[in-house]
Design a protein around this motif. Sequence first.
Motif, PDB file in Angstrom:
ATOM      1  N   GLU A 105      13.036  45.649 -15.644  1.00  0.00           N
ATOM      2  CA  GLU A 105      13.546  46.487 -16.742  1.00  0.00           C
ATOM      3  C   GLU A 105      13.280  47.958 -16.455  1.00  0.00           C
ATOM      4  N   LEU A 106      12.040  48.277 -16.049  1.00  0.00           N
ATOM      5  CA  LEU A 106      11.714  49.671 -15.724  1.00  0.00           C
ATOM      6  C   LEU A 106      12.489  50.159 -14.506  1.00  0.00           C
ATOM      7  N   ALA A 107      12.676  49.278 -13.513  1.00  0.00           N
ATOM      8  CA  ALA A 107      13.404  49.669 -12.304  1.00  0.00           C
ATOM      9  C   ALA A 107      14.860  49.960 -12.615  1.00  0.00           C
ATOM     10  N   GLU A 108      15.494  49.166 -13.468  1.00  0.00           N
ATOM     11  CA  GLU A 108      16.899  49.412 -13.818  1.00  0.00           C
ATOM     12  C   GLU A 108      17.071  50.779 -14.460  1.00  0.00           C
ATOM     13  N   ALA A 109      16.157  51.099 -15.399  1.00  0.00           N
ATOM     14  CA  ALA A 109      16.265  52.393 -16.085  1.00  0.00           C
ATOM     15  C   ALA A 109      16.028  53.548 -15.107  1.00  0.00           C
ATOM     16  N   ALA A 110      15.039  53.390 -14.271  1.00  0.00           N
ATOM     17  CA  ALA A 110      14.747  54.465 -13.311  1.00  0.00           C
ATOM     18  C   ALA A 110      15.839  54.600 -12.279  1.00  0.00           C
ATOM     19  N   LEU A 111      16.485  53.473 -11.929  1.00  0.00           N
ATOM     20  CA  LEU A 111      17.533  53.518 -10.914  1.00  0.00           C
ATOM     21  C   LEU A 111      18.716  54.343 -11.386  1.00  0.00           C
ATOM     22  N   ARG A 112      18.983  54.303 -12.697  1.00  0.00           N
ATOM     23  CA  ARG A 112      20.084  55.109 -13.235  1.00  0.00           C
ATOM     24  C   ARG A 112      19.791  56.601 -13.056  1.00  0.00           C
ATOM     25  N   ASP A 113      18.539  56.997 -13.339  1.00  0.00           N
ATOM     26  CA  ASP A 113      18.194  58.412 -13.151  1.00  0.00           C
ATOM     27  C   ASP A 113      18.172  58.808 -11.670  1.00  0.00           C
ATOM     28  N   LEU A 114      17.787  57.888 -10.810  1.00  0.00           N
ATOM     29  CA  LEU A 114      17.726  58.190  -9.382  1.00  0.00           C
ATOM     30  C   LEU A 114      19.110  58.418  -8.791  1.00  0.00           C
ATOM     31  N   GLY A 115      20.063  57.611  -9.227  1.00  0.00           N
ATOM     32  CA  GLY A 115      21.395  57.719  -8.644  1.00  0.00           C
ATOM     33  C   GLY A 115      22.286  58.722  -9.312  1.00  0.00           C
ATOM     34  N   CYS A 116      21.870  59.234 -10.477  1.00  0.00           N
ATOM     35  CA  CYS A 116      22.729  60.172 -11.211  1.00  0.00           C
ATOM     36  C   CYS A 116      22.566  61.570 -10.618  1.00  0.00           C
ATOM     37  N   PRO A 117      23.653  62.165 -10.125  1.00  0.00           N
ATOM     38  CA  PRO A 117      23.523  63.506  -9.528  1.00  0.00           C
ATOM     39  C   PRO A 117      23.225  64.590 -10.542  1.00  0.00           C
ATOM     40  N   ARG A 118      23.499  64.308 -11.834  1.00  0.00           N
ATOM     41  CA  ARG A 118      23.286  65.333 -12.849  1.00  0.00           C
ATOM     42  C   ARG A 118      21.918  65.231 -13.512  1.00  0.00           C
ATOM     43  N   SER A 119      21.118  64.294 -13.105  1.00  0.00           N
ATOM     44  CA  SER A 119      19.815  64.124 -13.739  1.00  0.00           C
ATOM     45  C   SER A 119      18.940  65.333 -13.456  1.00  0.00           C
ATOM     46  N   ALA A 120      18.142  65.691 -14.467  1.00  0.00           N
ATOM     47  CA  ALA A 120      17.263  66.847 -14.319  1.00  0.00           C
ATOM     48  C   ALA A 120      16.191  66.556 -13.288  1.00  0.00           C
ATOM     49  N   ASP A 121      15.585  67.642 -12.791  1.00  0.00           N
ATOM     50  CA  ASP A 121      14.551  67.489 -11.771  1.00  0.00           C
ATOM     51  C   ASP A 121      13.397  66.649 -12.273  1.00  0.00           C
ATOM     52  N   GLY A 122      13.005  66.851 -13.564  1.00  0.00           N
ATOM     53  CA  GLY A 122      11.902  66.077 -14.107  1.00  0.00           C
ATOM     54  C   GLY A 122      12.235  64.613 -14.221  1.00  0.00           C
ATOM     55  N   ASP A 123      13.440  64.281 -14.689  1.00  0.00           N
ATOM     56  CA  ASP A 123      13.849  62.870 -14.783  1.00  0.00           C
ATOM     57  C   ASP A 123      13.911  62.228 -13.409  1.00  0.00           C
ATOM     58  N   PHE A 124      14.394  62.990 -12.432  1.00  0.00           N
ATOM     59  CA  PHE A 124      14.473  62.431 -11.078  1.00  0.00           C
ATOM     60  C   PHE A 124      13.078  62.150 -10.511  1.00  0.00           C
ATOM     61  N   ALA A 125      12.163  63.121 -10.676  1.00  0.00           N
ATOM     62  CA  ALA A 125      10.804  62.915 -10.184  1.00  0.00           C
ATOM     63  C   ALA A 125      10.125  61.753 -10.910  1.00  0.00           C
ATOM     64  N   ALA A 126      10.357  61.658 -12.212  1.00  0.00           N
ATOM     65  CA  ALA A 126       9.770  60.541 -12.962  1.00  0.00           C
ATOM     66  C   ALA A 126      10.340  59.221 -12.482  1.00  0.00           C
ATOM     67  N   ALA A 127      11.666  59.180 -12.187  1.00  0.00           N
ATOM     68  CA  ALA A 127      12.284  57.948 -11.701  1.00  0.00           C
ATOM     69  C   ALA A 127      11.699  57.544 -10.362  1.00  0.00           C
ATOM     70  N   VAL A 128      11.424  58.523  -9.501  1.00  0.00           N
ATOM     71  CA  VAL A 128      10.803  58.214  -8.211  1.00  0.00           C
ATOM     72  C   VAL A 128       9.422  57.613  -8.408  1.00  0.00           C
ATOM     73  N   GLU A 129       8.631  58.201  -9.319  1.00  0.00           N
ATOM     74  CA  GLU A 129       7.290  57.677  -9.560  1.00  0.00           C
ATOM     75  C   GLU A 129       7.346  56.277 -10.142  1.00  0.00           C
TER      76      GLU A 129
END
Length: 1596
Positions: A105-129
């Motif tokens: 469940e957590l991976a699916e949500a984070a994967l959306r932020d990781l693959g979205c080119p418009r995601s903010a830097d903070g969301d992207f870094a959080a998705a990586v973590e």
Amino acid sequence: MELVLAEALLEDGRDPRALLGALCRGEPSAERVETLRFVLQRLEERDAGALPGAAREVATGYLLPLLREHARGSNPGPRGRVLRAAGAALRSCARLAGSPALAPELAEAALRDLGCPRSADGDFAAAVEVLAAVGACLRPREDGPLLERVARAAVARALRGDAAGGDAAALVASRLLPALGRGGEAALRAVWDALAALRTPAEPSGVAAELLVLSALAEKLLPEPGASPAGPDARRCGRFWTTVQAGLGRAQDALTRKRGRYLLQRAVQVSAELGSDCTCGTRDGTGPSLFWWSEKKKDELLKFWENYILIMETLEGNQIHVIKPVLPKLNSLFECAVSEENGCWLLHPSWLMCIYKGMFESENKILTKEGVTHFLELYEAKSLPFAPELSEFVIGPLMDALSESFLYVRSPGQQVGSGSPLGLKLQKFLVTYISSLPEELKSSFLLKFLQKMTSRPWCAVPVLFLSKALAGIPRCKALAVEGLLALRDVIQCTMITHQILLRGAAQCYLLQTAMNLVDVEKVSLSDVSTFLTSLRQEECLGRGTMLWTELCDWLHVNERYFRQSSICDSDELHETSLTAYVKKLVQDYVKSPGWEKESSFLPDWLEARLTALMVLLAVDVEGMKTPFSEKQRMENMLRIFLDPLLDALAKLGTNAYMPLLRTDRCLQLLVKLLHTCALGGASPQDDEVSMLLQTYVMSAAESISQFVLRRLTMNELRSVADMDRCHLYLKVLTELVGIPGKLGWRAGNPVGRVISPLQSACIHHLLEADSGQEPTLGRQIQRAVSMAALATLCKAADLHLVPQPDAVIAGPAERFLSTLPLNQTLQKPCSEEQNGCRRPWENGSFYEECSSSQGWGKIVAGYIHDQWVCLSFLLRTYHNLIPATESDLPECFLPALQMPAQTLRSALDALGLLPSDCVSPVFRCMEVLVPKLLTSSEPLCIECFDVAWKTVSSSSNTQLTFWPNLKAFVEFVFNNKVLTSAAKIKGQAYFKIKEIMFKMVEMSTVRTGVFNVLISHCCQSWTVAASSVSQGSLSSAKDYSELVLEACVFGTVFRRDQRLIQDVQTFIENLGHSCAANVIMENAKREECYVRICAVKFLCLLDGSDTSHKLFIEDLAVKLLDKEEAVSKTRTRYHENSVQHRVKNRAWQTLLVLFPTFDQNFLSGIIDRIFQAGFTNNQASVKYFIEWIIILMLHKFPQFLPKFWDCFSYGEEKVKTSICTFLSVLAHLDIIIQNIPEKRPPLKQAVTVALQWCVSHNFSVRLYALVALKKAWHLCKALHVEDCDTWTAIIEGSLGQVESMHGAGNARRNWQRVQEHFFFATFHPLQDLCLETIFYSLPRLSGVSEEEWIALSKFASFTEIPCDTQSQWYLSRTALCELSPGDWAQQDRGSAPGEADSRPEWADVQRKIIPWRAAAPEADLELPCQERASRLGKSTGGLIVVASLIDKPTNLGGLCRTCEVFGASVLVLGNLQCVGDKQFQHLSVSAEQWLPLVEVKPAQLVDYLQQRKADGYTVIGVEQTAQSSDLAQFRFPEKSLLLLGNEREGIPANLIQHLDVCVEIPQQGIIRSLNVHVSGALLIWEYTRQQLLGRAEPAV
């Protein structure tokens, strides 16, 4: 501390849910989050299965928002700590949550932020973590698709390493990918499959990104022994090695190359430790594997890869002194990579090419040249097996490197004009390499090689040496039509350069390449002829040259083997192919093709040039086949070839219906035949073909002349395009007029019969045009044609090609030309349609072109130009009739001559009207008029000077027009009559001429050759004047002696690229007749050395017995001394070969040339200045010239000896080492006293002076004094001077002592060398007084730059001023010219220059310590220093270094670097802000990023020391105290704290009381203390040494 707190909270027995809730409340500090992390980990270890809800709530309600919030933070230190703690806590929550699984469940949500080119830097870094935390919790079977998606997304983001996604790629590579790699085999396999699905990276950014990913996964893809294999073995994957090689060889940034080296080094280390065989598939299915390992060959492979990585690491330094000793190891790599038994590659050659790529692309040019040279020398020493990668490398990176001009600079010590060493190596390499290629591959390789040469613009020097290398390839059938076309394209590349000689030489070599490499069976004669026309015949392909003969021989040998040409009929096959081809070529050319429509435009000249070239080649080939007794056959062959043309030309005068296109083509071919035949090395009188051609042409001369007369005079030329046709007719007429001049004029000559009618008709048309008729296009064109025809006749008369008119009585033509309204323009014509007479050819675009400003402006400019050509002829012919003033009327009425001032004003107006390529005849008119008017109309003449100079200088960037204009301008302004008149009246004209003279000298510094034109003209005119019987013939030269002065010292310091061009031009000139470009193109002698040569040769012609000559020489000598003194005052000290050095050197050279004409009276006036120059600080070459002049002066006039002895009377402090100059003079005492009857007094004085300076404090002075003493004493003994007997013991003892010195010290060596010095051992001041010694031998031996060496051959080649180069004044009579600079070198050079390079392999080389584990991808700089260091495999000790008392940033930076290198655990500073200081960073070289730094103020040191004591540390002070311990005897505990004192005060007394022990460094010297950084470094190393020894001791 947080771990202890977590344990305490759990042991307290509280409810875990309540505990988690309490920790999730409050401010989310790093300590709180880490405590939560440890609590969750302990709960996970206890298998607390009753907490799924609480774990899910902590994860979603607390940790995820916390990650997003802190990912946007700006403080990197606390933010990184919180993110890592939250990630670890989230991982524990995922494991505690139970079913349903929280991780997917957590991976699916984070994967959306990781693959979205418009995601903010903070969301992207959080998705990586989040993904890094829960990725390891995904189950391989149930969550397999999700795991693959995560892997693909992570790889995709990591490979997006461009400018926009660089930070994101680094974050994914440093955090997410390693976490996935640690997550198990399934996750690692998913990442590997995602990488394998990508295409081979082509761009450097793709290589960098992929290496970033591979480096992050290196621990799993290349596992060490003992680690369980978690996935694929990267060593067996070809894609992996392709990427590594791309990083090593193609990467632009050092970090990517470092990653490539890290992966390679880890793979080799892992292979060696695993001890099992490994093979990677080949790239193309053939040849060796990209990587393989065999336990049987472990030692050889380890040696190979160790040397390989050493070379790659050394190249990163870009320091040639470090790299050069490593290069011999590259030879050992080839020895290991090639099997001597099988002659095949054992290791893939692409690895070796990566090394060369790194060298070729280095910023260090010396390293690039070393790399290219080393590669070219490979095939000289060994024979390498064929490999496609080598061919690709030669055509790719090697040719890219060879395009740099700096590679072809001469080696130090190599003579000018000897050629480029690298060019010779390139030629040898290409010959050897192509010879080693399989026959079936030579053609494709050479074709690609030529195509590569056309793929980029090449500078003149590289394309020349590449062409020369191609020409040196042995003959083989390698090139077909495509190759011939590629060669033609290469020739087009050579046209880019303005260096005409280099361009011509390159074309010569490319033609030789075609003859050597073309397979004649695959090309036709049509292909060959088309290729030949791409050459500029006026630059490379002239008849009579060796290249022309070689081409004829090639055609002769191969003419029966060319592929059948489409223009040869089957019934002509019984004839030779060349003969048949040329016959058909001429027939088809003369017979105008029916499909070509009549055009108003002149046909292209290309086809005429091709036909003329092939005709003459075929005739000369026939001459090779025909014995001398059968030359009639060659004549018949030429007649057969020309019959169609001669038949057509014979009908021109009678056949009025012959197509215009055919007549144009025939006349074009006629002109090209005559031009091509005359272009070359043989004179027309000795060339039978040329004589025959002219005879055949004269047989049709009457018909041609009548045709030209009709076309030029019968109003048949009526359009703008017809002006090109007019110029063609006039070229034909000029050629026809010139032929009788060569064969001899005869009565009734058909060409001569048309001159008078043509002249009369032209005058008639011009008079008719002035009758007021409407200026239609046809009438205006006819006017332009008539004026052009008159100008052509005037040019022919001026060149004496036609019988000269009477120079006293002017005829009707001369009267007409004299009455022409000057600068009269042609009005733009009006349409004949307006006059009711519309012609069909005036419709449409053509009429628009007729009246266009561009086309019409050119016609008007030509019309005015032709007027001035006619007037120039008129003025030159009747110059005696021009009055000095307009009041003096001539006997005949010629207005242009009668009113010279008005004519000169018109000339001024013409300069403003005409373009730069049309002003030469105006200058010629001014050349005749200005001398007549300078006295009476000086302001007008000055205005002419000004406007003419502006006209010339404005065209300096136009190569084709500038030089002819400059020559005409110089002949006009610097006419001897003008110079004499201006100097006589000393008016404004005189100063204006001098102003222009200095402007030309200044222009010469940026436009080489301008001064050459000026000085050559002036010296030639003065030479003629000097040879006249009239006294005072050099009066004008004396008034312009500044010009000769500037010429004697002229020369700039060239840029390196300019010197290279000059060197290569000299190299080509030295090839002589073997290079056809030297024969065809006349050397313009624009090199700067010819300025001085011209001036010196002019001075050599002057006669010292002539009063005017003597005055001129003395005036010039005084000005040379003034110039020398002015240069000395500008700078007290100057570098060798600087501008100041060169000017002084040239001034004294000229004074030596003038010296034979000096008399005693003149020398008495300048002797003090010469002696004063001897006391000046000078470079060696200047010193030798001054000494030489003093010797000659004392030899010729011994009366000056008292003044010479006075020079030794100054105090030693004043003269210092400059007294060596006069001691060197004294060493030639035998020459000085030759003309003295009583030699004993000067000998006694010489011995006295020499003995006096033998006790000088300065070693050099003593050395020179001993040389002088030895020479004087030998003379005393030879002449039996009894007065010196009392000194015998002293002198003999001194000389004996210096001769018998023992040991290998510098004193003995320098004594030997100074005696062998050329100035004392070989040089003879009288016999060496010649131009060869002055301008070549002595500059060469004294270390002057080679640009200053003027060989005697250059004096001989400058023929504008006559001389006898075999006379005594030119040639030396000693062996001085045979010496080399190395024979007399005074300095201790150490080892020979080539000694270091000759070693096969150095025993040891520099190598920076770069542990391969530390070469992993850059660690996250947000990590604490301890964690960052541990991730790089770095171990730290138990040493704390306290530097809070130190103030200077340099000491702190050095200590930081020392602590990091030796693994200190922490460095304590008084203020952390010093880390940003530039001096600190300069010394620390980024050590602060890898070493923990702690701030402790000096006032807090007592508390800090007590805390560390409580932690078990021994506090050690570095200080000298009453009870301090010796460092050599002290044993450091493992936990040691080192306190360093202040730079000035050391450790304060209050702190000494808190120390456990003081340690001092034992000393042997006088100084009582060391620098604090040095002291600290010594103790830090001693601590490290003791700890290393302790680890090495076996455990008991």
